[in-house]
Write a protein that holds these residues in place. Structure first.
Motif, PDB file in Angstrom:
ATOM      1  N   THR A 296     -12.061  14.209  23.426  1.00 23.56           N
ATOM      2  CA  THR A 296     -11.827  15.577  22.953  1.00 23.56           C
ATOM      3  C   THR A 296     -12.879  16.003  21.932  1.00 23.56           C
ATOM      4  O   THR A 296     -12.844  17.131  21.447  1.00 23.56           O
ATOM      5  CB  THR A 296     -10.443  15.701  22.286  1.00 23.56           C
ATOM      6  N   GLY A 297     -13.779  15.084  21.573  1.00 21.62           N
ATOM      7  CA  GLY A 297     -14.807  15.387  20.585  1.00 21.62           C
ATOM      8  C   GLY A 297     -14.616  14.698  19.251  1.00 21.62           C
ATOM      9  O   GLY A 297     -15.483  14.775  18.378  1.00 21.62           O
ATOM     10  N   PHE A 298     -13.459  14.019  19.056  1.00 19.21           N
ATOM     11  CA  PHE A 298     -13.207  13.318  17.786  1.00 19.21           C
ATOM     12  C   PHE A 298     -14.065  12.056  17.768  1.00 19.21           C
ATOM     13  O   PHE A 298     -13.684  11.027  18.300  1.00 19.21           O
ATOM     14  CB  PHE A 298     -11.725  12.953  17.668  1.00 19.21           C
ATOM     15  N   ARG A 299     -15.210  12.160  17.107  1.00 20.34           N
ATOM     16  CA  ARG A 299     -16.161  11.052  17.103  1.00 20.34           C
ATOM     17  C   ARG A 299     -16.042  10.185  15.856  1.00 20.34           C
ATOM     18  O   ARG A 299     -16.058   8.961  15.932  1.00 20.34           O
ATOM     19  CB  ARG A 299     -17.582  11.601  17.226  1.00 20.34           C
ATOM     20  N   SER A 300     -15.961  10.821  14.689  1.00 23.23           N
ATOM     21  CA  SER A 300     -15.845  10.068  13.439  1.00 23.23           C
ATOM     22  C   SER A 300     -14.967  10.845  12.472  1.00 23.23           C
ATOM     23  O   SER A 300     -14.852  12.069  12.558  1.00 23.23           O
ATOM     24  CB  SER A 300     -17.221   9.829  12.809  1.00 23.23           C
ATOM     25  N   GLY A 301     -14.336  10.128  11.554  1.00 21.83           N
ATOM     26  CA  GLY A 301     -13.464  10.786  10.591  1.00 21.83           C
ATOM     27  C   GLY A 301     -13.199   9.897   9.395  1.00 21.83           C
ATOM     28  O   GLY A 301     -13.676   8.761   9.321  1.00 21.83           O
ATOM     29  N   MET A 302     -12.422  10.420   8.452  1.00 19.44           N
ATOM     30  CA  MET A 302     -12.069   9.677   7.250  1.00 19.44           C
ATOM     31  C   MET A 302     -10.641  10.040   6.858  1.00 19.44           C
ATOM     32  O   MET A 302     -10.263  11.209   6.879  1.00 19.44           O
ATOM     33  CB  MET A 302     -13.024  10.021   6.107  1.00 19.44           C
ATOM     34  N   SER A 303      -9.859   9.014   6.527  1.00 16.13           N
ATOM     35  CA  SER A 303      -8.484   9.275   6.107  1.00 16.13           C
ATOM     36  C   SER A 303      -8.457   9.726   4.654  1.00 16.13           C
ATOM     37  O   SER A 303      -9.296   9.330   3.844  1.00 16.13           O
ATOM     38  CB  SER A 303      -7.631   8.012   6.272  1.00 16.13           C
ATOM     39  N   CYS A 304      -7.487  10.571   4.344  1.00 11.27           N
ATOM     40  CA  CYS A 304      -7.244  10.999   2.964  1.00 11.27           C
ATOM     41  C   CYS A 304      -5.732  11.080   2.801  1.00 11.27           C
ATOM     42  O   CYS A 304      -5.120  12.105   3.095  1.00 11.27           O
ATOM     43  CB  CYS A 304      -7.898  12.348   2.680  1.00 11.27           C
ATOM     44  N   MET A 305      -5.135   9.988   2.345  1.00 15.39           N
ATOM     45  CA  MET A 305      -3.687   9.921   2.230  1.00 15.39           C
ATOM     46  C   MET A 305      -3.213  10.538   0.918  1.00 15.39           C
ATOM     47  O   MET A 305      -3.819  10.345  -0.133  1.00 15.39           O
ATOM     48  CB  MET A 305      -3.203   8.478   2.329  1.00 15.39           C
ATOM     49  N   ILE A 306      -2.124  11.275   1.013  1.00 13.03           N
ATOM     50  CA  ILE A 306      -1.480  11.867  -0.155  1.00 13.03           C
ATOM     51  C   ILE A 306      -0.340  10.967  -0.624  1.00 13.03           C
ATOM     52  O   ILE A 306      -0.158  10.728  -1.812  1.00 13.03           O
ATOM     53  CB  ILE A 306      -0.907  13.261   0.183  1.00 13.03           C
ATOM     54  N   ARG A 307       0.424  10.473   0.333  1.00 10.51           N
ATOM     55  CA  ARG A 307       1.569   9.595   0.048  1.00 10.51           C
ATOM     56  C   ARG A 307       1.597   8.508   1.115  1.00 10.51           C
ATOM     57  O   ARG A 307       1.623   8.798   2.304  1.00 10.51           O
ATOM     58  CB  ARG A 307       2.866  10.410   0.087  1.00 10.51           C
ATOM     59  N   VAL A 308       1.533   7.243   0.695  1.00  9.21           N
ATOM     60  CA  VAL A 308       1.503   6.148   1.661  1.00  9.21           C
ATOM     61  C   VAL A 308       2.898   5.889   2.212  1.00  9.21           C
ATOM     62  O   VAL A 308       3.904   6.353   1.667  1.00  9.21           O
ATOM     63  CB  VAL A 308       0.937   4.858   1.033  1.00  9.21           C
ATOM     64  N   LYS A 309       2.954   5.142   3.309  1.00  9.57           N
ATOM     65  CA  LYS A 309       4.225   4.854   3.963  1.00  9.57           C
ATOM     66  C   LYS A 309       5.197   4.177   3.010  1.00  9.57           C
ATOM     67  O   LYS A 309       4.833   3.264   2.271  1.00  9.57           O
ATOM     68  CB  LYS A 309       3.996   3.950   5.179  1.00  9.57           C
ATOM     69  N   GLY A 310       6.433   4.647   3.021  1.00  6.22           N
ATOM     70  CA  GLY A 310       7.468   4.094   2.159  1.00  6.22           C
ATOM     71  C   GLY A 310       8.777   4.802   2.429  1.00  6.22           C
ATOM     72  O   GLY A 310       8.920   5.519   3.432  1.00  6.22           O
ATOM     73  N   PRO A 311       9.757   4.655   1.536  1.00  2.72           N
ATOM     74  CA  PRO A 311      11.061   5.297   1.732  1.00  2.72           C
ATOM     75  C   PRO A 311      10.981   6.813   1.885  1.00  2.72           C
ATOM     76  O   PRO A 311      11.817   7.416   2.555  1.00  2.72           O
ATOM     77  CB  PRO A 311      11.835   4.902   0.465  1.00  2.72           C
TER      78      PRO A 311
END
Length: 241
Positions: free
Chosen positions: A111-126
Motif C-alpha cells: 500500500t506504500g507503507f515503506r518505513s515508519g516510527m512508533s510514538c507511543m502515548i500510553r503503553v499496554k497495560g490495564p
C-alpha cells in the motif's frame, strides 16, 4: 523545537471542532512532515479507536481479517515508550517476528507503507494502549533524516494531537491541575527547545533542580514523558507556546 511548526498546529487545532476536524488537522500536519501512511490507536476500557490515512481497501482488509491479532505494532511497539522503526525497510532489524508478522508487514508495503516510527502515548497495560505509527512512502534513510531534524516537534505534535482527540470526544481527564511558577517556566523553556542545562543557565538554578521541577510537572499532569507533559499543559491552557 521548530516553534513555527508547533504554533501553526496549535492555531489550527483551536479552530478544529469535533473529532473529524481534529483528525484532519493532525493528519495534514504529519503529511506535511512526510508521513502519509499514519495509524493512530487509542484502546482501553470502553474505547476502541483506530484512525488512519492508509488506503480504505487496506483498512477494510485489516478489520475484516482481524489483523490486529498479528499486527507487530500492537504486539511489540505498544509495549514501550521508546521509538521503534516500523515498515518493510526495518524488517531485517526485527528477527523475532514470525512468518505471519513478516507477511503482514510486506502486505502493508504494497500500500506504500515503506518505513515508519512508533510514538507511543500510553503503553499496554490495564488502561489499554495509545499511540501512533507514523508511516511513510519515504525510504528509511529519508525518514531518519526527518526525525533527526524534526523529532522533537513530531513527538510533541503526536502527544498534543492525542490530547485534542481525547478532548473532542470527552475522553480527556478534566481534573484541575495547578503548576507552580517554576514548573511552568521550565516547561516554557522546554517548549522553546532548550535542554536541561540550558534551562538551568537561563533560570539561574542547578540542572538537578530543573529535573525536579519537570518531574513534579509530569506527576501533576499524569504524564510519562516530557513531550506528554508539554502537550497536556498546552491542551489544558496552562502553557502558551
Amino acid at each position: 523545537m521548530q516553534a513555527n511548526a508547533v504554533e501553526d498546529l496549535l492555531t489550527s487545532m483551536q479552530t478544529a471542532k469535533g473529532t473529524p476536524a481534529v483528525w484532519e488537522t493532525a493528519a495534514a500536519f504529519f503529511d506535511a512532515c512526510g508521513f502519509d501512511r499514519i495509524i493512530y490507536l487509542d484502546m482501553g476500557p470502553g474505547r476502541d479507536r483506530v484512525m488512519a490515512t492508509m488506503p480504505d481497501a487496506w483498512m477494510a482488509h485489516y478489520t475484516e481479517r482481524n489483523l490486529a491479532r498479528i499486527d507487530p505494532f500492537m504486539r511489540y511497539c505498544a509495549a514501550s515508550l521508546m521509538p521503534v522503526g516500523t515498515g518493510v525497510d526495518y524488517l531485517e532489524e526485527h528477527s523475532y517476528l514470525d512468518p505471519r508478522e513478516r507477511g503482514f508487514i510486506r502486505e502493508a508495503a504494497e500500500t506504500g507503507f515503506r518505513s515508519g516510527m512508533s510514538c507511543m502515548i500510553r503503553v499496554k497495560g490495564p488502561m489499554g494502549a495509545a499511540g501512533w505509527n507514523l508511516g511513510s512512502t519515504m525510504p528509511r534513510h529519508q525518514l531518519e533524516k526527518v526525525f533527526a531534524r524534526q523529532g522533537d516537534v513530531i513527538r510533541l505534535a503526536a502527544h498534543f494531537s492525542h490530547e485534542k482527540l481525547a478532548q473532542s470526544d470527552g475522553a480527556a481527564e478534566t481534573a484541575r491541575v495547578e503548576l507552580s511558577p517554576r514548573e511552568t517556566e521550565c516547561l516554557h523553556w522546554l517548549a522553546a527547545g532548550l535542554r536541561t542545562k540550558e534551562i538551568a543557565d537561563r533560570m539561574g538554578i542547578r540542572p538537578i533542580t530543573v529535573e525536579l521541577h519537570l518531574r513534579n510537572a509530569r506527576t501533576k499532569l499524569g504524564a510519562q514523558t516530557r513531550e506528554q507533559a508539554l502537550a497536556r499543559a498546552i491542551a489544558a491552557g496552562l502553557l502558551a507556546v
